[in-house]
Motif scaffolding. Structure first.
Motif, PDB file in Angstrom:
ATOM      1  N   ARG A 154      -4.728  -2.239   5.999  1.00  0.00           N
ATOM      2  CA  ARG A 154      -5.082  -0.920   5.705  1.00  0.00           C
ATOM      3  C   ARG A 154      -4.608   0.285   6.192  1.00  0.00           C
ATOM      4  O   ARG A 154      -4.760   1.156   5.860  1.00  0.00           O
ATOM      5  CB  ARG A 154      -6.156  -1.556   5.857  1.00  0.00           C
ATOM      6  CG  ARG A 154      -7.415  -2.621   5.119  1.00  0.00           C
ATOM      7  CD  ARG A 154      -6.732  -2.449   3.808  1.00  0.00           C
ATOM      8  NE  ARG A 154      -8.037  -1.206   3.299  1.00  0.00           N
ATOM      9  CZ  ARG A 154      -9.557  -1.648   2.529  1.00  0.00           C
ATOM     10  NH1 ARG A 154      -9.477  -2.867   2.607  1.00  0.00           N
ATOM     11  NH2 ARG A 154      -9.867  -0.005   2.199  1.00  0.00           N
ATOM     12  N   SER A 155      -5.311   0.071   7.445  1.00  0.00           N
ATOM     13  CA  SER A 155      -4.767   1.180   8.422  1.00  0.00           C
ATOM     14  C   SER A 155      -4.484   0.644  10.037  1.00  0.00           C
ATOM     15  O   SER A 155      -5.472  -0.305  10.771  1.00  0.00           O
ATOM     16  CB  SER A 155      -5.967   1.527   8.728  1.00  0.00           C
ATOM     17  OG  SER A 155      -5.853   2.957  10.033  1.00  0.00           O
ATOM     18  N   SER A 202      -9.579   9.512   0.423  1.00  0.00           N
ATOM     19  CA  SER A 202      -9.781   9.799   1.612  1.00  0.00           C
ATOM     20  C   SER A 202      -9.286   8.410   2.468  1.00  0.00           C
ATOM     21  O   SER A 202     -10.044   7.488   2.037  1.00  0.00           O
ATOM     22  CB  SER A 202     -10.668  10.844   2.342  1.00  0.00           C
ATOM     23  OG  SER A 202     -11.167  10.131   3.969  1.00  0.00           O
ATOM     24  N   ARG A 203      -8.676   8.438   3.363  1.00  0.00           N
ATOM     25  CA  ARG A 203      -8.644   6.917   3.984  1.00  0.00           C
ATOM     26  C   ARG A 203      -8.976   6.792   5.340  1.00  0.00           C
ATOM     27  O   ARG A 203      -9.427   6.129   6.242  1.00  0.00           O
ATOM     28  CB  ARG A 203      -7.235   7.175   5.225  1.00  0.00           C
ATOM     29  CG  ARG A 203      -6.243   7.021   3.366  1.00  0.00           C
ATOM     30  CD  ARG A 203      -4.806   6.289   3.478  1.00  0.00           C
ATOM     31  NE  ARG A 203      -5.221   4.831   4.679  1.00  0.00           N
ATOM     32  CZ  ARG A 203      -3.572   4.632   5.633  1.00  0.00           C
ATOM     33  NH1 ARG A 203      -2.953   5.532   5.555  1.00  0.00           N
ATOM     34  NH2 ARG A 203      -3.902   3.046   5.673  1.00  0.00           N
ATOM     35  N   ARG A 204     -10.054   7.536   5.317  1.00  0.00           N
ATOM     36  CA  ARG A 204     -11.366   7.579   7.136  1.00  0.00           C
ATOM     37  C   ARG A 204     -11.713   6.824   7.231  1.00  0.00           C
ATOM     38  O   ARG A 204     -11.967   6.054   8.037  1.00  0.00           O
ATOM     39  CB  ARG A 204     -12.188   9.093   6.815  1.00  0.00           C
ATOM     40  CG  ARG A 204     -12.937   9.128   8.790  1.00  0.00           C
ATOM     41  CD  ARG A 204     -14.411   9.683   7.882  1.00  0.00           C
ATOM     42  NE  ARG A 204     -13.498  11.520   7.881  1.00  0.00           N
ATOM     43  CZ  ARG A 204     -13.625  12.690   7.515  1.00  0.00           C
ATOM     44  NH1 ARG A 204     -14.658  12.683   7.345  1.00  0.00           N
ATOM     45  NH2 ARG A 204     -12.856  13.883   6.714  1.00  0.00           N
ATOM     46  N   ALA A 211       0.770  -1.005  -0.005  1.00  0.00           N
ATOM     47  CA  ALA A 211      -0.136   0.213  -0.271  1.00  0.00           C
ATOM     48  C   ALA A 211       0.684   1.382   0.056  1.00  0.00           C
ATOM     49  O   ALA A 211       0.549   2.237  -0.553  1.00  0.00           O
ATOM     50  CB  ALA A 211      -0.641   0.055   0.764  1.00  0.00           C
ATOM     51  N   ASP A 268     -11.440   3.833   5.855  1.00  0.00           N
ATOM     52  CA  ASP A 268     -10.281   2.211   6.309  1.00  0.00           C
ATOM     53  C   ASP A 268     -10.007   2.866   8.107  1.00  0.00           C
ATOM     54  O   ASP A 268      -9.544   1.664   8.325  1.00  0.00           O
ATOM     55  CB  ASP A 268      -8.996   2.316   5.438  1.00  0.00           C
ATOM     56  CG  ASP A 268      -8.743   2.287   3.885  1.00  0.00           C
ATOM     57  OD1 ASP A 268      -9.774   1.293   4.338  1.00  0.00           O
ATOM     58  OD2 ASP A 268      -8.099   2.450   3.219  1.00  0.00           O
ATOM     59  N   HIS A 269     -10.085   3.953   8.450  1.00  0.00           N
ATOM     60  CA  HIS A 269      -9.343   4.409   9.682  1.00  0.00           C
ATOM     61  C   HIS A 269      -9.962   3.426  10.439  1.00  0.00           C
ATOM     62  O   HIS A 269     -10.209   2.366  11.708  1.00  0.00           O
ATOM     63  CB  HIS A 269      -8.960   5.446   9.971  1.00  0.00           C
ATOM     64  CG  HIS A 269      -7.665   6.062   9.293  1.00  0.00           C
ATOM     65  ND1 HIS A 269      -6.525   5.093   9.458  1.00  0.00           N
ATOM     66  CD2 HIS A 269      -7.664   7.545   8.496  1.00  0.00           C
ATOM     67  CE1 HIS A 269      -6.208   5.853   8.092  1.00  0.00           C
ATOM     68  NE2 HIS A 269      -6.042   7.710   8.660  1.00  0.00           N
ATOM     69  N   ASP A 310       0.790   4.465  -2.559  1.00  0.00           N
ATOM     70  CA  ASP A 310       0.208   6.045  -2.437  1.00  0.00           C
ATOM     71  C   ASP A 310       1.354   6.697  -2.970  1.00  0.00           C
ATOM     72  O   ASP A 310       1.176   7.729  -3.062  1.00  0.00           O
ATOM     73  CB  ASP A 310       0.487   6.082  -0.666  1.00  0.00           C
ATOM     74  CG  ASP A 310      -0.264   5.161  -0.002  1.00  0.00           C
ATOM     75  OD1 ASP A 310      -1.112   4.734  -0.557  1.00  0.00           O
ATOM     76  OD2 ASP A 310      -0.386   5.053   1.525  1.00  0.00           O
TER      77      ASP A 310
END
Length: 332
Positions: free
Chosen positions: A237-238, A175-177, A148, A179-180, A152
């Motif tokens: 992922r996060s 946005s990775r929101r 990942a 994933d978080h 990126d």
């Protein structure tokens, strides 16, 4: 019309003094070193955690805290090494813990066949199974995080090239929101569920001749292992889930740890009822240590992979805003 040449995102190959390109650096040494560290880190962690539990039960709290700090240091150093070298080390460490767990299950005397007194009381807490599950899942999560990170970097270069092109409106980075949020929910839910499953039947399963263990106990133990591995794998992922759940579990185990020397510590009785086979809370703290360090290792692997990929991408002057597909060497 002649098609625009695509950009080779791998960067220029290093050349020898004679001008001939050199082959990429072999990673066999990285794999071997990572495996060696993993094989050594797993038993070292178990010894430190087991002795910490024994010391806490004997009201020797300062020494117990020292052993927990050393276990945290060993786990963090090992995960840093795996992030720098290869995630194969985490896989090796998890397999060592899993082999030890299988050996205990196959032994006629179960945990009582352990050579030291602290091991005979520490194994029923389930920490050995927790170590195997978290390290196995974390190794695959680190591998996914490394990939990942490269993705990126490629996306960042494509967005930068689009931003420099006249007449092209660059799109915002994704946005990775989600994933978080998914990481936090999955890791917290699977870890708590796994710890709850281990309190029902696992101690009987590792007892002499299986004690009163039933097939259901075997299924719940296997389910706990799968849940722990899944919760650690999500770090690919996060890492928010592991890095938030880990410290919370460590704090949750403190009342039981302090209660070994000070029974009046609030929350001790509730923890003892929830963790009947882990009266000192060291198993809960150990789960927090493992999750925290695995999450930190995956974060470091992603960041390092992204930085290395950016160096390779930016070493080539782009001839067109449309970047070709990346064919960088896959690293485990």
């Amino acid at each position: 019309m002649t098609p625009a040449p695509s950009l080779d995102v791998r960067g220029p190959s290093p050349a020898s003094p004679g001008g001939a390109p050199l082959a990429p650096r072999p990673r066999r040494v990285d794999y071997l070193l990572a495996v060696a560290v993993g094989v050594a880190a797993a038993p070292a962690t178990m010894v430190l955690l087991g002795t910490a539990s024994s010391l806490a039960a004997a009201d020797r709290l300062p020494l117990a805290v020292l052993h927990l700090a050393l276990a945290l240091t060993v786990c963090a150093a090992a995960q840093w090494f795996f992030a720098v070298r290869s995630s194969l080390g985490g896989l090796a460490a998890g397999l060592v813990a899993l082999v030890a767990q299988v050996a205990v299950l196959l032994s006629p005397q179960g945990s009582q066949s352990a050579p030291t007194p602290w091991a005979r009381t520490f194994i029923p807490t389930g920490t050995l199974l927790v170590t195997a599950g978290v390290l196995l899942g974390g190794s695959w999560g680190m591998r996914y995080a490394r990939r990942a990170g490269r993705d990126d970097a490629r996306l960042a270069v494509r967005l930068t090239a689009a931003d420099r092109t006249m007449g092209v409106t660059p799109s915002a980075p994704p946005s990775r929101r989600r994933d978080h949020g998914m990481s936090l929910i999955v890791t917290a839910a699977t870890t708590v569920a796994a710890l709850a499953l281990l309190q029902h039947g696992y101690a009987d399963l590792v007892g002499p001749l299986g004690d009163s263990a039933s097939p259901v106990d075997s299924l719940t133990t296997l389910g706990a292992l799968v849940l722990l591995a899944l919760g650690a794998f999500v770090t690919g992922r996060s890492t928010l889930g592991a890095r938030a759940t880990g410290p919370l579990l460590g704090l949750a185990g403190l009342p039981a740890l302090l209660g070994g020397a000070r029974p009046a510590v609030p929350g001790t009785e509730a923890l003892v009822r929830w963790l009947p086979h882990d009266p000192t809370g060291v198993g809960l703290i150990a789960t927090g240590i493992l999750l925290t360090t695995v999450g930190w290792g995956a974060h470091l692997a992603r960041h390092r992979s992204r930085a290395e990929e950016l160096v390779g991408l930016r070493s080539v002057e782009p001839t067109t805003p449309a970047l070709g597909a990346a064919h960088s060497q896959e690293a485990s």
